[in-house]
Scaffold this motif. Structure first.
Motif, PDB file in Angstrom:
ATOM      1  N   MET A 114      56.813 -25.301  86.418  1.00  0.00           N
ATOM      2  CA  MET A 114      55.667 -26.199  86.567  1.00  0.00           C
ATOM      3  C   MET A 114      54.694 -25.643  87.592  1.00  0.00           C
ATOM      4  N   ARG A 115      53.442 -25.935  87.374  1.00  0.00           N
ATOM      5  CA  ARG A 115      52.407 -25.506  88.310  1.00  0.00           C
ATOM      6  C   ARG A 115      52.135 -26.608  89.331  1.00  0.00           C
ATOM      7  N   GLY A 116      51.439 -26.234  90.408  1.00  0.00           N
ATOM      8  CA  GLY A 116      51.051 -27.227  91.404  1.00  0.00           C
ATOM      9  C   GLY A 116      52.093 -27.426  92.478  1.00  0.00           C
ATOM     10  N   GLU A 117      51.859 -28.411  93.310  1.00  0.00           N
ATOM     11  CA  GLU A 117      52.760 -28.695  94.424  1.00  0.00           C
ATOM     12  C   GLU A 117      54.088 -29.223  93.898  1.00  0.00           C
ATOM     13  N   ASP A 118      55.183 -28.768  94.496  1.00  0.00           N
ATOM     14  CA  ASP A 118      56.501 -29.059  93.956  1.00  0.00           C
ATOM     15  C   ASP A 118      56.847 -30.546  94.024  1.00  0.00           C
ATOM     16  N   VAL A 119      56.797 -31.119  95.206  1.00  0.00           N
ATOM     17  CA  VAL A 119      57.121 -32.537  95.385  1.00  0.00           C
ATOM     18  C   VAL A 119      56.220 -33.083  96.484  1.00  0.00           C
ATOM     19  N   GLU A 137      57.250 -27.729  99.493  1.00  0.00           N
ATOM     20  CA  GLU A 137      57.441 -26.540  98.664  1.00  0.00           C
ATOM     21  C   GLU A 137      58.930 -26.252  98.611  1.00  0.00           C
ATOM     22  N   ALA A 138      59.462 -26.078  97.394  1.00  0.00           N
ATOM     23  CA  ALA A 138      60.886 -25.807  97.208  1.00  0.00           C
ATOM     24  C   ALA A 138      61.055 -24.406  96.640  1.00  0.00           C
ATOM     25  N   LYS A 139      61.977 -23.637  97.228  1.00  0.00           N
ATOM     26  CA  LYS A 139      62.244 -22.272  96.778  1.00  0.00           C
ATOM     27  C   LYS A 139      63.747 -22.095  96.574  1.00  0.00           C
TER      28      LYS A 139
END
Length: 259
Positions: A114-119, A137-139
């Motif tokens: 998905m694009r954009g900010e994660d949560v 941001e989640a990695k």
């Protein structure tokens, strides 16, 4: 819920005005972690109501195929999705904020990120009746390195460190479609179009899921952050990261196909 405390040890480290928390999966309890995660994963791809409806209308075999068809097939996308799922679950259980939607339900394709900010976590401040935000941001990496955290920092610092209007509008529209939280839709629109979002109403969450310990990397990332926004670094460390992810998704599929 994933219930991190049931299968992970947790260590907290203050870093100036920021803080780091590392959760480490206990080897003896990783099977439990897989089971708890597998139970939570399906609702991040579709609603319980859709699963229940498919069971009643189509039967077990068709419902299982419907769910399986929503799951990513590649290890890379599964890894990224699970990192976002864990971030969402942690926010809901431990941050004091809400993650108002499960974003993966609106993926363009199961094998695409998905694009954009994660949560984006949110909470209504009782004193001001205005929203406060946790931009996240989640990695997820087998071997987490500083470059990955630099990529996350770039994402967190976009739009002056504030949640983007596009991301908030997406959440507002999805909530409106679902018909589940009209007051939150109103509060988001108030923040976007009337009050604005002051930086002191925002915190950042850098969430990692990795096969190596993230502690030193997260501490360094927060120590070198020069901006004014409070930073949280949260890392989930699970040995045999790739095998764990594979086992989780295998369990989701096995559970769906149980007679």
């Amino acid at each position: 819920m994933v219930q991190f405390n049931d299968w992970c040890d947790s260590a907290f480290t203050p870093v100036g005005n920021h803080h780091v928390r590392v959760m480490t999966g206990r080897p003896a309890d990783l099977a439990l972690g897989q089971q708890l995660t597998a139970a939570a994963v399906p609702t991040h791809y579709t609603s319980k109501e859709r699963i229940t409806g498919a069971l009643s209308r189509l039967g077990k075999t068709a419902a299982a195929k419907m769910l399986t068809d929503l799951l990513p097939q590649t290890q890379q996308i599964r890894s990224g999705d699970l990192g976002e799922i864990y971030a969402t679950e942690w926010i809901e259980a431990h941050s004091g904020y809400r993650a108002p939607i499960k974003r993966l339900r609106w993926k363009d394709h199961r094998n695409m990120a998905m694009r954009g900010e994660d949560v984006i976590g949110m909470i209504l401040d009782p004193a001001t009746q205005r929203l406060r935000f946790l931009k996240t941001e989640a990695k997820s990496r087998i071997d987490l390195r500083s470059q990955t955290l630099e990529e996350a920092r770039t994402g967190l610092d976009k739009d002056g460190g504030l949640p983007s209007s596009h991301a908030l509008s997406f959440i507002s529209a999805r909530l409106l479609d679902l018909g589940t939280d009209a007051p939150l839709v109103d509060a988001i629109d108030e923040a976007l179009y009337r009050h604005g979002i002051p930086p002191d109403s925002v915190k950042h969450l850098l969430f990692t899921f990795s096969g190596n310990s993230p502690q030193a990397l997260l501490i360094k990332a927060l120590q070198t952050y020069p901006g004014p926004i409070e930073q949280w670094g949260v890392g989930l460390h699970v040995n045999e990261h790739a095998a764990f992810i594979g086992a989780v998704y295998d369990q989701v599929i096995a559970d769906a196909n149980q007679p």
